[in-house]
Design an enzyme around this catalytic site. Structure first.
Site, mmCIF file in Angstrom:
data_model
loop_
_atom_site.group_PDB
_atom_site.id
_atom_site.type_symbol
_atom_site.label_atom_id
_atom_site.label_comp_id
_atom_site.label_asym_id
_atom_site.label_seq_id
_atom_site.Cartn_x
_atom_site.Cartn_y
_atom_site.Cartn_z
ATOM 1 N N TYR B 279 95.958 -94.744 75.545
ATOM 2 C CA TYR B 279 96.060 -95.735 74.454
ATOM 3 C C TYR B 279 97.511 -95.825 73.995
ATOM 4 O O TYR B 279 98.115 -94.828 73.612
ATOM 5 C CB TYR B 279 95.174 -95.248 73.319
ATOM 6 C CG TYR B 279 94.802 -96.268 72.281
ATOM 7 C CD1 TYR B 279 93.485 -96.709 72.192
ATOM 8 C CD2 TYR B 279 95.716 -96.745 71.363
ATOM 9 C CE1 TYR B 279 93.109 -97.616 71.211
ATOM 10 C CE2 TYR B 279 95.347 -97.664 70.396
ATOM 11 C CZ TYR B 279 94.047 -98.093 70.325
ATOM 12 O OH TYR B 279 93.671 -98.992 69.356
ATOM 13 N N TYR B 327 99.683 -105.841 78.022
ATOM 14 C CA TYR B 327 98.472 -106.520 78.504
ATOM 15 C C TYR B 327 97.770 -107.235 77.356
ATOM 16 O O TYR B 327 97.813 -108.457 77.235
ATOM 17 C CB TYR B 327 97.544 -105.498 79.169
ATOM 18 C CG TYR B 327 96.251 -106.113 79.674
ATOM 19 C CD1 TYR B 327 96.256 -107.043 80.701
ATOM 20 C CD2 TYR B 327 95.021 -105.744 79.124
ATOM 21 C CE1 TYR B 327 95.071 -107.613 81.163
ATOM 22 C CE2 TYR B 327 93.838 -106.298 79.578
ATOM 23 C CZ TYR B 327 93.870 -107.238 80.589
ATOM 24 O OH TYR B 327 92.697 -107.803 81.033
#
Lengths: 142, 383
Positions: B279, B327
């Site tokens: 993450y 992304y």
């Protein structure tokens, strides 16, 4: 302090277990809970010890002396902080051990003036009806 | 050898559009992603007897999809919630509480359609002890330990800037990534300061999107159209809602605890890991993750990244979709990290790594508040 215009700064709302902390701040004292059986001083305030679970807690008045453990400088303001950017959000380490988040005052909030491990002392700043502990360089600005 | 009796991910899908989706509410994104994951699994809502999600209530998601669920999990610990949903679903399936669980995510992070306004309550720990200092949203809390890390380990701003530089190399290979142009360390350091010492290019995107997965038992997974992605191990942990109360601002206890549990359950070593997702809400988080999961020693992660080991062609391909930095990042990014691990294990990722047998995915919640780790594999056991 700044913050007179625009949105007000967020005001902490004490709970029964944190009331001595905020009552102390209103009186100009940084009060910290400590576990009698195991001796652990801790923040944030809780009605029991986070190490040994004892509810035999006493409050003491900390010296107010601290060091600058780490910080960031916010360039995007939280609501109520529009007129303060860039402002430092710091973690300070009290002489007695516990750490807390705080603001650094009476010194420019820039990397040149805020040096890790510099010595600090507590001051109190009003947010609405509540006094909030903040820190300034010990012995005046550099 | 994994100690899990066995569940697998048999469906995984993202909403067709991610990034800016101003014509869909958060709940629509949940639903669209859920239906897409069911299609991917070759299942219908009638096959689902469990629903899990974070943010929205699983009752609401089940109702909007017309699912009559006998297992509901609304665990909400921030962006790592989905890793916990998978772990809990596995336990529930293994215990016979249900057989097939749909886990959904939808968030209108950019357009804010159908989203509840968010701020800590003034009586909460954060409301009393952090918010009064102007520390409300992630940029004003999450990076607070970076200067201490730099002082302790000697990391330079240029070394930290390599994290987004390397991830952009992965994003360049992914047509769905929002930011695909190559960048340099100079570009990163010249981008505007958001939260010193972090610049804009060291902070994640803020986007809209949804994604969902379907988890079922190993037996049921065998008949599905897509290759099953087996859950080999999982771990979850929390530290504090207040980042100022982390025991060590240069390392996440939650990352360490969740990682240790997941690796032990999977019975794998670091050498078994072919692909890694960490993450990345901010550039320093993958560095903490590499160290706290034990891939490198403390203070060694930034050199590891600088030397290219996490980049295309490196020995530990990491954040291969481009990550939250390039992304997409809806707010609770963990579900998108799982999606990329599933694609890599299936062999269908845009930037596919050769021969991924084992993928590890680390989710973070809040500002190092919580963590979830999954070990996913192409086979029922690693090695």
């Amino acid at each position: 302090m700044a913050g007179d215009e625009g949105r007000p700064k967020p005001v902490p709302r004490p709970t029964p277990d944190t009331a001595p902390y905020w009552d102390g701040a209103a009186a100009g004292e940084l009060r910290v809970p400590r576990c009698r059986p195991c001796g652990e001083a801790f923040l944030y305030p809780r009605p029991h010890c986070p190490v040994c679970s004892s509810d035999d807690i006493e409050w003491f008045t900390a010296s107010g002396r601290a060091t600058l453990h780490s910080y960031l400088i916010a360039h995007i303001p939280a609501p109520g902080f529009e007129d303060e950017v860039p402002y430092a959000v710091a973690v300070v380490e009290l002489e007695e051990g516990p750490r807390l988040m705080s603001g650094i005052v009476e010194v420019p909030n820039d990397p040149e003036h805020l040096v890790l491990d510099m010595e600090l002392e507590v001051v109190f700043d009003r947010h609405g009806d509540v006094a909030v502990p903040k820190f300034r360089p010990r012995g005046g600005a550099r | 050898m994994s100690r899990r009796p066995g569940v697998a991910i048999v469906g995984a899908a993202e909403t067709e559009r991610i990034g800016r989706v101003p014509d869909m509410s958060a709940m629509q994104l949940h639903a669209a992603a859920g239906l897409a994951a069911l299609r991917d699994a070759g299942l219908t809502t009638a096959d689902i007897d469990g629903v899990a999600c974070a943010g929205e209530s699983p009752v609401d998601v089940a109702d909007t999809l017309g699912i009559r669920a006998g297992y509901l999990d609304g665990t909400m610990v921030g962006g790592a919630s989905f890793m916990l949903h998978v772990r809990h679903a596995a336990a529930a399936i293994e215990a016979g509480l249900c057989h097939t669980v749909l886990i959904t995510h939808g968030e209108s992070g950019r357009s804010r359609i159908g989203m509840q306004p968010w701020a800590p309550a003034p009586q909460s720990v954060r409301g009393q002890f952090e918010v009064p200092y102007g520390a409300i949203l992630a940029p004003s809390t999450f990076p607070i330990g970076v200067l201490r890390y730099m002082k302790r380990y000697g990391m330079t701003p240029e070394q930290l800037a390599m994290v987004p530089v390397v991830q952009r190399r992965w994003a360049a290979r992914n047509p769905r990534a929002k930011l695909r142009e190559p960048i340099t360390v100079e570009d990163v350091l010249a981008s505007r300061m958001i939260s010193y010492p972090l610049h804009l290019l060291e902070c994640c995107l803020v986007t809209d999107g949804g994604a969902a997965i379907v988890v079922t038992s190993r037996d049921r997974a065998a008949d599905r159209p897509r290759p099953p992605v087996h859950l080999l191990g999982a771990g979850e942990a929390g530290e504090s809602p207040a980042i100022s109360q982390m025991a060590d601002l240069t390392s996440s206890r939650a990352f360490r605890d969740a990682g240790r549990a997941a690796f032990a359950e999977a019975g794998i070593s670091h050498a078994d890991v072919d692909h890694l997702m960490i993450y990345d809400a901010f550039a320093h988080v993958p560095l903490y993750g590499l160290e706290d999961l034990g891939f490198v020693g403390r203070g060694e992660s930034f050199s590891f990244v600088e030397e290219g080991h996490t980049a295309p062609g490196g020995r530990l391909p990491t954040n291969t979709n481009g990550g939250g930095l390039a992304y997409t990042h809806t707010g609770m990014y963990g579900m998108f990290a799982i999606q990329e691990s599933v694609r890599q294990v299936r062999g269908e990722a845009a930037a596919q790594v050769d021969g991924v047998r084992v993928s590890v995915v680390l989710g973070n919640g809040g500002s190092f508040m919580s963590a979830g780790v999954l070990v996913l594999g192409a086979a029922e056991a690693a090695g």
